[in-house]
Design a protein around this motif. Structure first.
Motif, PDB file in Angstrom:
ATOM      1  N   ILE A  89       0.840   1.827  -2.110  1.00  0.00           N
ATOM      2  CA  ILE A  89       1.588   0.420  -2.193  1.00  0.00           C
ATOM      3  C   ILE A  89       2.416   0.830  -2.380  1.00  0.00           C
ATOM      4  O   ILE A  89       3.198   1.457  -3.653  1.00  0.00           O
ATOM      5  CB  ILE A  89       0.656  -0.474  -3.167  1.00  0.00           C
ATOM      6  CG1 ILE A  89      -1.116  -0.453  -2.673  1.00  0.00           C
ATOM      7  CG2 ILE A  89       0.977  -1.950  -2.606  1.00  0.00           C
ATOM      8  CD1 ILE A  89      -2.170  -1.167  -4.385  1.00  0.00           C
ATOM      9  N   LEU A  90       3.422   0.257  -1.584  1.00  0.00           N
ATOM     10  CA  LEU A  90       5.143   0.495  -1.847  1.00  0.00           C
ATOM     11  C   LEU A  90       6.048  -0.431  -2.267  1.00  0.00           C
ATOM     12  O   LEU A  90       5.412  -2.109  -1.674  1.00  0.00           O
ATOM     13  CB  LEU A  90       5.944   1.517  -0.318  1.00  0.00           C
ATOM     14  CG  LEU A  90       5.323   2.859   0.530  1.00  0.00           C
ATOM     15  CD1 LEU A  90       5.825   2.889   1.739  1.00  0.00           C
ATOM     16  CD2 LEU A  90       5.045   3.897  -1.089  1.00  0.00           C
ATOM     17  N   GLU A 132      -3.363  -0.701   7.178  1.00  0.00           N
ATOM     18  CA  GLU A 132      -1.846   0.136   6.926  1.00  0.00           C
ATOM     19  C   GLU A 132      -0.980  -1.260   7.704  1.00  0.00           C
ATOM     20  O   GLU A 132      -1.477  -1.950   8.040  1.00  0.00           O
ATOM     21  CB  GLU A 132      -1.927   1.322   7.972  1.00  0.00           C
ATOM     22  CG  GLU A 132      -0.662   2.368   7.682  1.00  0.00           C
ATOM     23  CD  GLU A 132      -1.278   3.961   7.237  1.00  0.00           C
ATOM     24  OE1 GLU A 132      -0.331   4.742   7.684  1.00  0.00           O
ATOM     25  OE2 GLU A 132      -2.279   3.813   8.790  1.00  0.00           O
ATOM     26  N   SER A 133       0.369  -0.689   6.913  1.00  0.00           N
ATOM     27  CA  SER A 133       1.700  -1.535   6.833  1.00  0.00           C
ATOM     28  C   SER A 133       2.208  -1.148   6.250  1.00  0.00           C
ATOM     29  O   SER A 133       2.264   0.019   6.632  1.00  0.00           O
ATOM     30  CB  SER A 133       1.022  -3.353   6.244  1.00  0.00           C
ATOM     31  OG  SER A 133       1.253  -2.615   5.082  1.00  0.00           O
ATOM     32  N   ASN A 134       3.431  -1.605   6.447  1.00  0.00           N
ATOM     33  CA  ASN A 134       4.703  -0.660   6.107  1.00  0.00           C
ATOM     34  C   ASN A 134       4.959  -0.933   4.325  1.00  0.00           C
ATOM     35  O   ASN A 134       5.818   0.162   4.128  1.00  0.00           O
ATOM     36  CB  ASN A 134       6.160  -1.944   7.115  1.00  0.00           C
ATOM     37  CG  ASN A 134       6.348  -3.338   6.518  1.00  0.00           C
ATOM     38  OD1 ASN A 134       5.015  -4.025   5.547  1.00  0.00           O
ATOM     39  ND2 ASN A 134       7.088  -3.780   6.378  1.00  0.00           N
ATOM     40  N   ARG A 135       4.223  -1.606   3.664  1.00  0.00           N
ATOM     41  CA  ARG A 135       3.877  -1.403   2.238  1.00  0.00           C
ATOM     42  C   ARG A 135       2.865  -0.758   1.805  1.00  0.00           C
ATOM     43  O   ARG A 135       2.444  -0.190   0.650  1.00  0.00           O
ATOM     44  CB  ARG A 135       3.908  -2.293   1.975  1.00  0.00           C
ATOM     45  CG  ARG A 135       5.482  -3.393   2.176  1.00  0.00           C
ATOM     46  CD  ARG A 135       6.170  -3.889   0.796  1.00  0.00           C
ATOM     47  NE  ARG A 135       4.013  -5.475   0.702  1.00  0.00           N
ATOM     48  CZ  ARG A 135       3.357  -5.291  -0.228  1.00  0.00           C
ATOM     49  NH1 ARG A 135       4.069  -4.035  -1.868  1.00  0.00           N
ATOM     50  NH2 ARG A 135       2.688  -6.448  -0.662  1.00  0.00           N
TER      51      ARG A 135
END
Length: 305
Positions: free
Chosen positions: A267-268, A250-253
């Motif tokens: 997925i952002l 998990e990440s900011n995107r």
């Protein structure tokens, strides 16, 4: 002239109502009764299994006109026998007989007690007991302190001819685990026995419920894409996401979620290098299952002025 002696006139005894078979519970009163006529009025005697009945405060021979009876104020099991009434006068003798059965009372007793039961989820759990006692016991079933009725998944079984009683619980689940109790009671007393039910989980390999499409997911750079999977299995599987064989974190995107049997990865602000084959893999000791997604990202079109 010789005078003939005049013969005495009379009527020999005759039962107008004979004794009837009688069955009573121990401790209850009983009366053996018949009616007899004759002239002169016949005398009567009572016999038990061939021996003359001895009267007492509990057992009395009574008479009211042509009605004759042997009365028991309170019966005992030992009173069970063949009884005979003999009526006689100067002109003859006659008798009638019957059976008196005194059922001995007894408190309920478990001849076969409950045994602990262990079954798989979804199967039927069965308890069974063999109970003696007279009068016939009233039998009740409980889980803990909750009385169980013959409804829904529960089936209460009563075979009084064989004195067998049972409880079936269909389609068992984890909530059915616990202590079960059978209580048998009659006017003499009460008896109880208990046993535990254990329900084992029915294990199965992870399964993905949705049908997979072979079509690639085409998205435009800058958009977002959400990948969804519904996975079942016991024990609950460990679920991980991969891209081109590498585990995803998990990440900011990258937003990875799990709610019950619903799993998703979003997925952002997708980029062109996010194109690739994504895989959701569920694994447990019962097996492994996976679903892949072919994500293709198209770059933004440049408009020339």
């Amino acid at each position: 002239m010789n005078l003939l002696a005049k013969k005495p006139e009379g009527i020999p005894p005759q039962f107008t109502e004979t004794l009837k078979t009688l069955e009573v519970n121990e401790g209850r009163p009983a009366k053996l009764q018949c009616r007899v006529e004759g002239h002169p009025l016949p005398s009567t005697e009572w016999f038990k299994d061939g021996a003359k009945v001895k009267e007492s405060r509990r057992v009395k021979a009574e008479r009211d006109g042509d009605a004759v009876c042997l009365s028991f104020k309170e019966t005992l099991a030992a009173d069970s026998a063949e009884y005979k009434c003999v009526a006689s006068n100067d002109f003859g003798s006659v008798s009638c007989s019957t059976e008196l059965t005194v059922r001995a009372l007894s408190k309920p007793d478990f001849k076969e007690k409950l045994k602990g039961v262990e079954v798989l989820e979804g199967d039927t759990a069965s308890f069974e007991v063999l109970i003696s006692g007279y009068p016939e016991p009233n039998v009740e079933w409980f889980k803990g302190t909750t009385k169980l009725e013959n409804v829904g998944r529960l089936e209460v079984i009563c075979s009084r001819d064989e004195n067998r009683f049972g409880l079936n619980i269909g389609n068992v689940n984890q909530d059915d685990i616990g202590m079960y109790k059978c209580v048998a009671s009659n006017e003499v007393g009460k008896a109880t026995c208990r046993a535990d039910l254990n329900v084992k989980e029915r294990l199965f390999a992870p399964e993905i419920s949705e049908e997979q499409s072979d079509s690639p997911l085409n998205v435009t750079e800058g958009d977002e894409v959400a990948l969804h999977v519904t996975i079942s299995g016991k024990p609950k599987p460990d679920v991980r996401w991969y891209k081109d064989g590498k585990i995803m974190r998990e990440s900011n995107r990258l937003d990875i979620k799990a709610r019950g049997d619903k799993f998703s990865m979003t997925i952002l602000r997708i980029k062109s290098d996010d194109s690739g084959v994504y895989k959701c893999e569920a694994k447990s000791k019962m097996g492994t299952v996976a679903r892949t997604f072919d994500v293709r990202v198209a770059g933004l079109a440049v408009i020339m002025l």
